[in-house]
Design a protein around this motif. Structure first.
Motif, PDB file in Angstrom:
ATOM      1  N   TYR A  40      -0.947  39.609   1.097  1.00 24.93           N
ATOM      2  CA  TYR A  40      -0.875  39.149   2.487  1.00 24.93           C
ATOM      3  C   TYR A  40      -1.875  38.014   2.720  1.00 24.93           C
ATOM      4  CZ  TYR A  40      -1.411  39.261   7.580  1.00 24.93           C
ATOM      5  OH  TYR A  40      -1.486  38.906   8.905  1.00 24.93           O
ATOM      6  N   SER A  41      -3.083  38.192   2.246  1.00 21.37           N
ATOM      7  CA  SER A  41      -4.133  37.189   2.434  1.00 21.37           C
ATOM      8  C   SER A  41      -3.776  35.868   1.776  1.00 21.37           C
ATOM      9  CB  SER A  41      -5.463  37.688   1.854  1.00 21.37           C
ATOM     10  OG  SER A  41      -5.889  38.833   2.536  1.00 21.37           O
ATOM     11  N   LYS A  42      -3.305  35.943   0.538  1.00 18.57           N
ATOM     12  CA  LYS A  42      -2.928  34.723  -0.177  1.00 18.57           C
ATOM     13  C   LYS A  42      -1.831  33.971   0.566  1.00 18.57           C
ATOM     14  CE  LYS A  42      -4.084  35.992  -4.924  1.00 18.57           C
ATOM     15  NZ  LYS A  42      -3.521  36.288  -6.259  1.00 18.57           N
ATOM     16  N   LYS A  43      -0.841  34.697   1.019  1.00 19.06           N
ATOM     17  CA  LYS A  43       0.272  34.076   1.734  1.00 19.06           C
ATOM     18  C   LYS A  43      -0.231  33.367   2.988  1.00 19.06           C
ATOM     19  CE  LYS A  43       4.710  33.405   2.254  1.00 19.06           C
ATOM     20  NZ  LYS A  43       5.493  32.626   1.320  1.00 19.06           N
ATOM     21  N   HIS A  44      -1.147  34.007   3.711  1.00 16.70           N
ATOM     22  CA  HIS A  44      -1.653  33.422   4.945  1.00 16.70           C
ATOM     23  C   HIS A  44      -2.584  32.246   4.685  1.00 16.70           C
ATOM     24  CE1 HIS A  44      -0.097  35.895   8.322  1.00 16.70           C
ATOM     25  NE2 HIS A  44       0.364  36.552   7.275  1.00 16.70           N
ATOM     26  N   VAL A  45      -3.359  32.292   3.616  1.00 13.89           N
ATOM     27  CA  VAL A  45      -4.211  31.156   3.262  1.00 13.89           C
ATOM     28  C   VAL A  45      -3.338  29.963   2.888  1.00 13.89           C
ATOM     29  CG1 VAL A  45      -5.821  30.268   1.517  1.00 13.89           C
ATOM     30  CG2 VAL A  45      -6.255  32.470   2.601  1.00 13.89           C
ATOM     31  N   GLU A  46      -2.312  30.201   2.063  1.00 14.14           N
ATOM     32  CA  GLU A  46      -1.397  29.127   1.669  1.00 14.14           C
ATOM     33  C   GLU A  46      -0.691  28.536   2.885  1.00 14.14           C
ATOM     34  OE1 GLU A  46       1.291  30.911  -1.117  1.00 14.14           O
ATOM     35  OE2 GLU A  46      -0.293  31.273  -2.583  1.00 14.14           O
ATOM     36  N   GLN A  53       6.244  23.381  11.186  1.00 14.08           N
ATOM     37  CA  GLN A  53       6.747  24.499  11.985  1.00 14.08           C
ATOM     38  C   GLN A  53       7.640  25.417  11.157  1.00 14.08           C
ATOM     39  OE1 GLN A  53       5.867  25.519  15.042  1.00 14.08           O
ATOM     40  NE2 GLN A  53       7.231  27.266  14.822  1.00 14.08           N
ATOM     41  N   GLY A  54       8.395  24.826  10.224  1.00 14.83           N
ATOM     42  CA  GLY A  54       9.248  25.627   9.347  1.00 14.83           C
ATOM     43  C   GLY A  54       8.430  26.599   8.513  1.00 14.83           C
ATOM     44  N   ALA A  55       7.268  26.168   8.055  1.00 16.25           N
ATOM     45  CA  ALA A  55       6.387  27.045   7.281  1.00 16.25           C
ATOM     46  C   ALA A  55       5.880  28.194   8.148  1.00 16.25           C
ATOM     47  CB  ALA A  55       5.218  26.258   6.697  1.00 16.25           C
ATOM     48  N   HIS A  56       5.590  27.877   9.412  1.00 15.36           N
ATOM     49  CA  HIS A  56       5.144  28.908  10.349  1.00 15.36           C
ATOM     50  C   HIS A  56       6.257  29.948  10.577  1.00 15.36           C
ATOM     51  CE1 HIS A  56       3.027  30.780  13.678  1.00 15.36           C
ATOM     52  NE2 HIS A  56       4.102  30.615  14.424  1.00 15.36           N
ATOM     53  N   ASP A  57       7.465  29.469  10.746  1.00 17.29           N
ATOM     54  CA  ASP A  57       8.611  30.370  10.927  1.00 17.29           C
ATOM     55  C   ASP A  57       8.849  31.206   9.671  1.00 17.29           C
ATOM     56  OD1 ASP A  57       8.919  29.300  13.458  1.00 17.29           O
ATOM     57  OD2 ASP A  57      10.560  27.962  12.870  1.00 17.29           O
ATOM     58  N   ASP A  58       8.712  30.570   8.508  1.00 17.61           N
ATOM     59  CA  ASP A  58       8.859  31.299   7.239  1.00 17.61           C
ATOM     60  C   ASP A  58       7.809  32.397   7.124  1.00 17.61           C
ATOM     61  OD1 ASP A  58      10.962  29.650   6.565  1.00 17.61           O
ATOM     62  OD2 ASP A  58       9.798  28.430   5.145  1.00 17.61           O
ATOM     63  N   LEU A  59       6.593  32.115   7.571  1.00 22.50           N
ATOM     64  CA  LEU A  59       5.516  33.109   7.504  1.00 22.50           C
ATOM     65  C   LEU A  59       5.822  34.295   8.411  1.00 22.50           C
ATOM     66  CD1 LEU A  59       2.770  33.901   6.332  1.00 22.50           C
ATOM     67  CD2 LEU A  59       1.715  32.736   8.293  1.00 22.50           C
ATOM     68  N   LYS A  60       6.347  34.024   9.596  1.00 23.85           N
ATOM     69  CA  LYS A  60       6.713  35.119  10.505  1.00 23.85           C
ATOM     70  C   LYS A  60       7.773  36.018   9.874  1.00 23.85           C
ATOM     71  CE  LYS A  60       5.668  34.175  15.093  1.00 23.85           C
ATOM     72  NZ  LYS A  60       6.165  34.509  16.360  1.00 23.85           N
ATOM     73  N   ALA A  61       8.746  35.414   9.227  1.00 28.87           N
ATOM     74  CA  ALA A  61       9.795  36.181   8.555  1.00 28.87           C
ATOM     75  C   ALA A  61       9.204  36.963   7.382  1.00 28.87           C
ATOM     76  CB  ALA A  61      10.908  35.254   8.064  1.00 28.87           C
ATOM     77  N   TRP A  62       8.307  36.321   6.654  1.00 25.13           N
ATOM     78  CA  TRP A  62       7.645  36.992   5.520  1.00 25.13           C
ATOM     79  C   TRP A  62       6.832  38.183   6.018  1.00 25.13           C
ATOM     80  CZ3 TRP A  62       2.846  38.352   3.812  1.00 25.13           C
ATOM     81  CH2 TRP A  62       2.741  38.706   2.473  1.00 25.13           C
ATOM     82  N   ASP A  63       6.088  38.001   7.125  1.00 28.31           N
ATOM     83  CA  ASP A  63       5.298  39.095   7.706  1.00 28.31           C
ATOM     84  C   ASP A  63       6.185  40.283   8.068  1.00 28.31           C
ATOM     85  OD1 ASP A  63       2.871  37.787   7.478  1.00 28.31           O
ATOM     86  OD2 ASP A  63       2.710  37.301   9.619  1.00 28.31           O
ATOM     87  N   ALA A  64       7.321  39.997   8.708  1.00 23.26           N
ATOM     88  CA  ALA A  64       8.242  41.072   9.108  1.00 23.26           C
ATOM     89  C   ALA A  64       8.726  41.845   7.887  1.00 23.26           C
ATOM     90  CB  ALA A  64       9.420  40.500   9.878  1.00 23.26           C
ATOM     91  N   LYS A  65       9.027  41.135   6.830  1.00 24.91           N
ATOM     92  CA  LYS A  65       9.464  41.786   5.596  1.00 24.91           C
ATOM     93  C   LYS A  65       8.306  42.568   4.953  1.00 24.91           C
ATOM     94  CE  LYS A  65      11.921  40.688   1.329  1.00 24.91           C
ATOM     95  NZ  LYS A  65      12.501  39.629   0.499  1.00 24.91           N
TER      96      LYS A  65
END
Length: 135
Positions: A40-46, A53-65
């Protein structure tokens, strides 16, 4: 790794205090859960390096998963985030439980009676006491 671990307030404080030999005991976090916290930490640092904005949306989807796990694992992630004082992960796990139970995020720690720095026995006691929230 230091950049990732510095997101966790307890680790950041230990690093500031110059823990010898780089050994930092984490008695309240299992290896499996620690691996998830690091992921989780690595994903958020990256993701924080991108202004897209697309990366932000991708992160939200990744978090949900990421929090789409069994209740026991979700509880362990919540306890680890609490112990590590890792606010963004704690918020995410609280939100997942709130969504599952139709409660507000602010209500979850109160409902679960989560104090700071629980021992493993205290975690197990809370898990048993509030098992119905995870059914």
């Amino acid at each position: 790794m230091a950049c990732v671990a510095s997101q966790w307030r307890i680790i950041k404080r230990m690093l500031e205090l110059s823990v010898p030999d780089g050994d930092i005991p984490l008695p309240k976090v299992t290896g499996e859960i620690l691996q998830m916290v690091i992921e989780y930490s690595k994903k958020h640092v990256e993701s924080s390096k991108s202004k897209d904005q697309g990366a932000h949306d991708d992160l939200k989807a990744w978090d949900a998963k990421f929090v789409n796990v069994d209740e026991s694992t979700l509880f362990d992630l919540m306890m680890a985030a609490n112990y590590l004082r890792f606010q963004s992960l704690l918020d995410l796990t609280f939100q997942k439980v709130a969504d599952m139970k139709g409660q507000s995020v602010e209500d979850i720690p109160k409902i679960l009676g989560i104090p700071k720095n629980l021992t493993r026995d205290e975690q197990e006691e809370l898990r048993g006491k509030f098992a119905s929230l995870f059914e």
